[in-house]
Each structure stands twice: as structure tokens, then as C-alpha cells.
Design a protein around this motif. Structure first.
Motif, mmCIF file in Angstrom:
data_model
loop_
_atom_site.group_PDB
_atom_site.id
_atom_site.type_symbol
_atom_site.label_atom_id
_atom_site.label_comp_id
_atom_site.label_asym_id
_atom_site.label_seq_id
_atom_site.Cartn_x
_atom_site.Cartn_y
_atom_site.Cartn_z
ATOM 1 N N PHE A 7 -21.280 36.055 13.621
ATOM 2 C CA PHE A 7 -21.498 35.350 12.361
ATOM 3 C C PHE A 7 -21.231 36.291 11.190
ATOM 4 O O PHE A 7 -21.389 37.501 11.297
ATOM 5 C CB PHE A 7 -22.945 34.838 12.267
ATOM 6 C CG PHE A 7 -23.230 33.645 13.131
ATOM 7 C CD1 PHE A 7 -22.590 32.433 12.898
ATOM 8 C CD2 PHE A 7 -24.139 33.724 14.178
ATOM 9 C CE1 PHE A 7 -22.858 31.324 13.702
ATOM 10 C CE2 PHE A 7 -24.412 32.629 14.972
ATOM 11 C CZ PHE A 7 -23.768 31.425 14.736
ATOM 12 N N PHE A 19 -28.938 39.228 16.355
ATOM 13 C CA PHE A 19 -28.315 39.451 17.659
ATOM 14 C C PHE A 19 -26.870 39.938 17.494
ATOM 15 O O PHE A 19 -26.371 40.702 18.321
ATOM 16 C CB PHE A 19 -28.358 38.164 18.489
ATOM 17 C CG PHE A 19 -29.758 37.686 18.769
ATOM 18 C CD1 PHE A 19 -30.488 38.231 19.814
ATOM 19 C CD2 PHE A 19 -30.358 36.714 17.986
ATOM 20 C CE1 PHE A 19 -31.787 37.812 20.073
ATOM 21 C CE2 PHE A 19 -31.650 36.288 18.231
ATOM 22 C CZ PHE A 19 -32.372 36.832 19.276
ATOM 23 N N PRO A 42 -20.232 28.204 16.009
ATOM 24 C CA PRO A 42 -20.138 28.745 17.375
ATOM 25 C C PRO A 42 -19.985 27.685 18.454
ATOM 26 O O PRO A 42 -20.096 27.996 19.640
ATOM 27 C CB PRO A 42 -21.495 29.452 17.531
ATOM 28 C CG PRO A 42 -22.436 28.617 16.722
ATOM 29 C CD PRO A 42 -21.632 28.053 15.564
ATOM 30 N N LYS A 48 -22.803 28.032 22.882
ATOM 31 C CA LYS A 48 -22.847 27.594 21.473
ATOM 32 C C LYS A 48 -23.686 28.543 20.632
ATOM 33 O O LYS A 48 -24.360 28.141 19.689
ATOM 34 C CB LYS A 48 -23.371 26.160 21.367
ATOM 35 C CG LYS A 48 -22.542 25.150 22.138
ATOM 36 C CD LYS A 48 -23.103 23.751 21.984
ATOM 37 C CE LYS A 48 -22.196 22.667 22.540
ATOM 38 N NZ LYS A 48 -21.663 22.886 23.873
ATOM 39 N N SER A 63 -26.327 38.913 24.001
ATOM 40 C CA SER A 63 -26.461 40.339 23.672
ATOM 41 C C SER A 63 -27.190 41.131 24.751
ATOM 42 O O SER A 63 -26.945 42.333 24.917
ATOM 43 C CB SER A 63 -27.169 40.496 22.323
ATOM 44 O OG SER A 63 -28.520 40.125 22.418
#
Ligand SMILES: N[C@@H](CCC(=O)N[C@@H](CS)C(=O)NCC(=O)O)C(=O)O
Length: 243
Positions: A7, A19, A42, A48, A63
Motif C-alpha cells: 500500500f 504489515f 488488493p 485480498k 508478512s
């Protein structure tokens, strides 16, 4: 070369998502060659959710799975730690992500003064028709999540008692520069972005005041910004590798 789908930055952080910042720091700690791909939506990814790391033959869709994948590549993500300390580090990551981060999310999305700024920064670029309903739709989902996990049902006093215990727990680990000594580990990659994002909440909330009142935690956030975040990428910068 790896691609990190992440993001965009928000609220002064290298991504809106702790994350995603964690994944950036993990990749740097592992000395990997990687490049960011900035993503708004996403929905095309397996869960997603972001971050996602694209390797030449595999997508790492989480992650914490990234920590395991990096270790499979021969990288030690908890250098110098014995088995018990490694287990403790994993537990600190889980506490931070499952509880303290939910407190951060509550502050960002459900405290009106924070939400106003977050909405502008995260959804401000949407085309006009979408801007009318997407932000409130996402906020409604977050409100439901906070209700179901209990964070949204607490009185403010009880919520702060709960979150303060997490901050106390993290502070108890800081004897040196980082959580497990002088060398950063995957635990710092996970914990420091969450603390930094609490500090950069765009309104004077009880959680932000509680963090800012703790000199030890604030000094730790400062070290993380200098030593772990300063070299992270920003959109538009021409950059071949963050390693
Ligand atoms: N367990 C995941 C959590 C990732 C996560 O929750 N990402 C959030 C942003 S903070 C997300 O992509 N949310 C989008 C959505 O749920 O629609 C990890 O460790 O990577």
C-alpha cells in the motif's frame, strides 16, 4: 529481483499498513534485492491483503509467511537468539499484531478526528462517484471487526488498560537498541512500525498520549526511524534496490 506489492504511504509512514512497512524492513534486514509496486486495491491478490512478495516462482502472501520464506532462503531473521528467545520474539510479534494493532486500527478508523485525516489520505484519490460510498463502506466493515473482536465494545478506560499492557510488555524487552539486543530482528520489523503509526495518529488520542508519555518506547521508535525506516522507498523515487 523481488517485487513487494505494498500500500501507498499515509500519515507520514512509508505505507498506510504496518504489515507493509514490516515486509520492507524484513527484506532489507535479509539483504534482499527488491522493488516496490504501489497498490491501491488488493482485491486481485490471493488473500485480498497486502503485503505480498512476488518471487521468481512463488507469491508470499503474508508478512509472517515472509519471515519463514526468508529463513528458507538461508537468512537468519532472529540473529543471535536461542530457541527460547526466538519463540518469545514470535510471541511478541503475535501479541503486537493481534491486539495492539487492533487498537491502532480502532484509533485510526473509529475516532472521528483520526478518520477525517485517514479518509482524505487513503481515499482522497478515488474518482468522485466511488469516493461517495467506498470510504464509509470500508469504515463500516472495520466497525464490525472491532465489534466482533471486542476492541470496539470496551469502555475507553478498559481499552487503554488493555493496550497499555502491550506497550509495557514491549518496553520490558528494550534493554539495548532493539527488542532482543543490539541487532534488529524480525520482531523489530513487526513492532516498530506499529509504534511509529501510533505516534503518527493524526489526533491527540489516549493511545497516542500513552505512547508519547513513555520515553523508552519513544527513543526506540526514534532509533527504528533512523536505522530501519530511513532508507525505505517512497513512490516516484527511482530506486533499483533497497538492500
Ligand atoms: N496477516 C497479514 C495481515 C496483512 C493485513 O492485514 N493487511 C491489511 C492492511 S494493514 C490489508 O491488506 N487489508 C485489506 C483488506 O482487508 O481488505 C500479514 O501479516 O501480512
Amino acid at each position: 529481483m523481488l517485487t513487494l506489492h505494498t500500500f501507498y504511504p499515509a500519515l507520514g509512514n512509508h505505507s498506510a499498513s504496518p504489515f507493509c512497512v514490516k515486509a520492507m524492513v524484513l527484506l532489507n534486514l535479509a539483504g534482499m534485492e527488491w522493488t516496490p509496486n504501489w497498490v491501491q486495491n488488493p482485491s486481485k491478490f490471493a488473500y485480498k491483503k497486502l503485503p505480498v512478495v512476488e518471487t521468481p516462482n512463488f507469491m508470499v502472501n503474508d508478512s509472517n509467511l515472509l519471515i519463514d520464506w526468508l529463513e528458507e532462503q538461508g537468512k537468519d531473521m532472529f540473529p543471535g537468539l536461542d530457541a527460547k528467545a526466538r519463540a518469545t520474539a514470535r510471541a511478541v510479534i503475535r501479541m503486537t499484531e493481534q491486539n495492539l494493532t487492533e487498537g491502532l486500527v480502532y484509533n485510526r478508523w473509529l475516532i472521528d478526528d483520526c478518520w477525517t485525516v485517514l479518509n482524505r489520505q487513503v481515499f482522497g484519490g478515488l474518482p468522485a462517484p466511488l469516493k461517495l460510498f467506498v470510504p464509509n463502506m470500508v469504515r463500516k466493515t472495520i466497525r464490525q471487526r472491532m465489534d466482533l473482536n471486542g476492541m470496539g465494545r470496551f469502555s475507553e478506560e478498559d481499552r487503554m488498560t488493555y493496550l497499555s499492557r502491550d506497550l509495557d510488555t514491549i518496553a520490558a524487552f528494550i534493554d539495548d537498541a532493539f527488542l532482543f539486543g543490539t541487532t534488529p530482528t524480525a520482531a523489530d520489523a513487526a513492532v516498530a512500525p506499529v509504534l511509529s503509526m501510533i505516534d503518527t495518529l493524526p489526533a491527540d488520542t489516549a493511545l497516542r498520549r500513552r505512547l508519547r508519555g513513555d520515553d523508552k518506547l519513544m527513543a526506540y521508535v526514534g532509533r527504528a526511524r533512523e536505522q530501519l525506516f530511513a532508507q525505505l522507498p517512497v513512490p516516484g523515487a527511482n530506486r533499483a534496490s533497497a538492500a
